[in-house]
Write a protein that holds these residues in place. Structure first.
Motif, PDB file in Angstrom:
ATOM      1  N   TYR A 185      -7.277   5.330  -5.377  1.00  0.00           N
ATOM      2  CA  TYR A 185      -6.693   4.329  -6.271  1.00  0.00           C
ATOM      3  C   TYR A 185      -6.022   3.220  -5.477  1.00  0.00           C
ATOM      4  O   TYR A 185      -6.186   2.021  -5.777  1.00  0.00           O
ATOM      5  N   VAL A 186      -5.252   3.598  -4.453  1.00  0.00           N
ATOM      6  CA  VAL A 186      -4.573   2.598  -3.631  1.00  0.00           C
ATOM      7  C   VAL A 186      -5.585   1.699  -2.935  1.00  0.00           C
ATOM      8  O   VAL A 186      -5.439   0.471  -2.890  1.00  0.00           O
ATOM      9  N   TRP A 187      -6.646   2.299  -2.410  1.00  0.00           N
ATOM     10  CA  TRP A 187      -7.664   1.512  -1.717  1.00  0.00           C
ATOM     11  C   TRP A 187      -8.350   0.542  -2.665  1.00  0.00           C
ATOM     12  O   TRP A 187      -8.544  -0.638  -2.349  1.00  0.00           O
ATOM     13  N   ASP A 200      -7.228  -0.589  -5.610  1.00  0.00           N
ATOM     14  CA  ASP A 200      -6.321  -1.558  -6.230  1.00  0.00           C
ATOM     15  C   ASP A 200      -5.756  -2.567  -5.218  1.00  0.00           C
ATOM     16  O   ASP A 200      -5.599  -3.743  -5.534  1.00  0.00           O
ATOM     17  N   VAL A 201      -5.461  -2.096  -4.001  1.00  0.00           N
ATOM     18  CA  VAL A 201      -4.814  -2.968  -3.030  1.00  0.00           C
ATOM     19  C   VAL A 201      -5.837  -3.715  -2.184  1.00  0.00           C
ATOM     20  O   VAL A 201      -5.841  -4.942  -2.107  1.00  0.00           O
ATOM     21  N   THR A 207       2.162   6.473  -7.011  1.00  0.00           N
ATOM     22  CA  THR A 207       1.030   7.093  -7.698  1.00  0.00           C
ATOM     23  C   THR A 207       0.947   8.594  -7.466  1.00  0.00           C
ATOM     24  O   THR A 207       0.873   9.373  -8.422  1.00  0.00           O
ATOM     25  N   SER A 212      -5.289   9.592  -5.390  1.00  0.00           N
ATOM     26  CA  SER A 212      -4.242   8.599  -5.166  1.00  0.00           C
ATOM     27  C   SER A 212      -4.639   7.629  -4.060  1.00  0.00           C
ATOM     28  O   SER A 212      -4.460   6.403  -4.192  1.00  0.00           O
ATOM     29  N   PRO A 230       0.819  -1.222   0.000  1.00  0.00           N
ATOM     30  CA  PRO A 230       0.000   0.000   0.000  1.00  0.00           C
ATOM     31  C   PRO A 230       0.850   1.268   0.000  1.00  0.00           C
ATOM     32  O   PRO A 230       0.543   2.234  -0.696  1.00  0.00           O
ATOM     33  N   TYR A 234       2.590   1.713  -3.434  1.00  0.00           N
ATOM     34  CA  TYR A 234       1.626   2.159  -4.441  1.00  0.00           C
ATOM     35  C   TYR A 234       1.360   3.655  -4.302  1.00  0.00           C
ATOM     36  O   TYR A 234       1.342   4.390  -5.282  1.00  0.00           O
ATOM     37  N   PHE A 235       1.147   4.090  -3.071  1.00  0.00           N
ATOM     38  CA  PHE A 235       0.861   5.507  -2.845  1.00  0.00           C
ATOM     39  C   PHE A 235       2.078   6.368  -3.187  1.00  0.00           C
ATOM     40  O   PHE A 235       1.952   7.411  -3.840  1.00  0.00           O
TER      41      PHE A 235
END
Length: 360
Positions: A350-352, A354-355, A144, A347, A137, A140-141
């Motif tokens: 998106y992380v939430w 996707d992950v 992104t 962002s 996580p 990714y953040f």
């Protein structure tokens, strides 16, 4: 049976497609005519330019003219290779420019922007590897959000470059009533520097050409106050330099109170308003990299004036352009802060998705 060429009519939709770049071009032209220093004009010009290129490419491919297609593709490939090479070597080009600036200019923070940017680009892969080792996580953040911010800043930088280049094609008519020359620092307290001399000479050339072409009388206003390390005001030193290089005594005024570009415009406007011309036509002169931002200040001061640019040493341009962009970007810091805040939320979303949501 003989072979014969078959004429295939172009579909009607192809003709209507030309309305797309025409519409974008009209919108850009109207907006630019009304406000030449609006940064968002760059978006409309890009929409016009790239839609026009796309239609030209489709038209060329639709002709089935093989020599024309080969030449066009070859030009496109060469351009793409040149752009790709510049991007691949951008860090080294920036560091090379920083080295030249270091040798020829003072070692100030403002003159080291290309050094910092070049080093940042070189170090980026190392930071990317470090981020890749962090928990998913976080990595990714950390990937992104900075990417989105960089793309956002680059987007407006591209629009700024677009408008800066377009602004250089400003050719005012030779019927001006006032020519404002913006000041810069003096050497040894009282001597005009080479950079400032470029501005004065550019203004003088315009004045002299106007006298030859139309004979319309003009007043040159040399605008600049006195800095802490200067023994005379910049405006006075500039006026003296211009007189020594052919400006008639009665054709020059010195504005000696201003300390910023905005004050250059404000105080020069005060002199113009006290003049005898009711609807004065005015231009200002500065270095080419500074014309667009100076135009913003002219608008802010209520001065209806377009700018013309004096040439600047090429090695100095990258650093100067970056510095100008930072100054323009900072003028709308709260608006940009809100946009970056929105990118932060995107962002995180998106992380939430996707992950966490993707793992379910």
């Amino acid at each position: 049976m003989t072979n014969s060429a078959v004429w295939v009519p172009i579909p009607a939709v192809a003709y209507w497609a030309w309305l797309i770049p025409i519409t974008f071009g009209i919108i850009f032209g109207w907006r630019y005519q009304h406000d030449k220093v609006r940064l968002s004009n760059g978006i409309w010009f890009s929409l016009f330019f790239y839609s026009l290129l796309a239609l030209l490419a489709m038209t060329i491919l639709g002709t089935n003219n093989h020599p024309l297609i080969i030449i066009s593709v070859a030009i496109f490939v060469v351009l793409m290779m040149a752009i790709g090479l510049v991007f691949a070597l951008q860090a080294f080009l920036l560091l090379w420019n920083a080295w030249i600036v270091w040798k020829r200019e003072s070692h100030t923070l403002a003159n080291m922007l290309t050094l910092f940017l070049g080093l940042a680009i070189l170090l980026l892969p190392f930071f990317a590897n470090l981020i890749g080792n962090l928990p998913k996580p976080v990595s990714y953040f950390m990937t992104t959000f900075p990417t989105m911010v960089v793309m956002y800043v680059a987007f407006w930088f591209y629009n700024y470059l677009t408008m800066l280049v377009i602004y250089q094609f400003n050719f005012p008519r030779y019927r001006q009533d006032y020519i404002i020359v913006l000041g810069a620092g003096l050497l040894n307290g009282d001597q005009v520097s080479p950079l400032l001399a470029q501005r004065i000479n550019r203004g003088l050339r315009f004045y002299q050409k106007q006298q030859r072409k139309t004979g319309h009388p003009a007043i040159m206003i040399f605008s600049g106050g006195q800095g802490g390390d200067e023994t005379v005001p910049e405006g006075q030193a500039m006026l003296q330099y211009a007189r020594e290089h052919g400006l008639p005594t009665t054709a020059g005024w010195a504005e000696t109170k201003s300390t910023t570009t905005l004050e250059n415009m404000q105080f020069s406007k005060q002199l113009i308003d006290r003049g005898s011309v009711k609807r004065p036509r005015t231009i200002f002169v500065t270095n080419n990299y500074h014309t667009f931002r100076a135009g913003i200040f002219a608008k802010q001061a209520g001065l209806k004036a377009d700018g013309i640019g004096a040439r600047t040493a090429r090695f100095f341009l990258p650093d100067a352009i970056i510095r100008e962009y930072i100054a323009i970007f900072a003028r709308h810091k709260w608006w940009h802060a809100a946009a970056v805040g929105a990118l932060l939320l995107l962002s995180l979303l998106y992380v939430w998705l996707d992950v966490y949501h993707g793992a379910m």
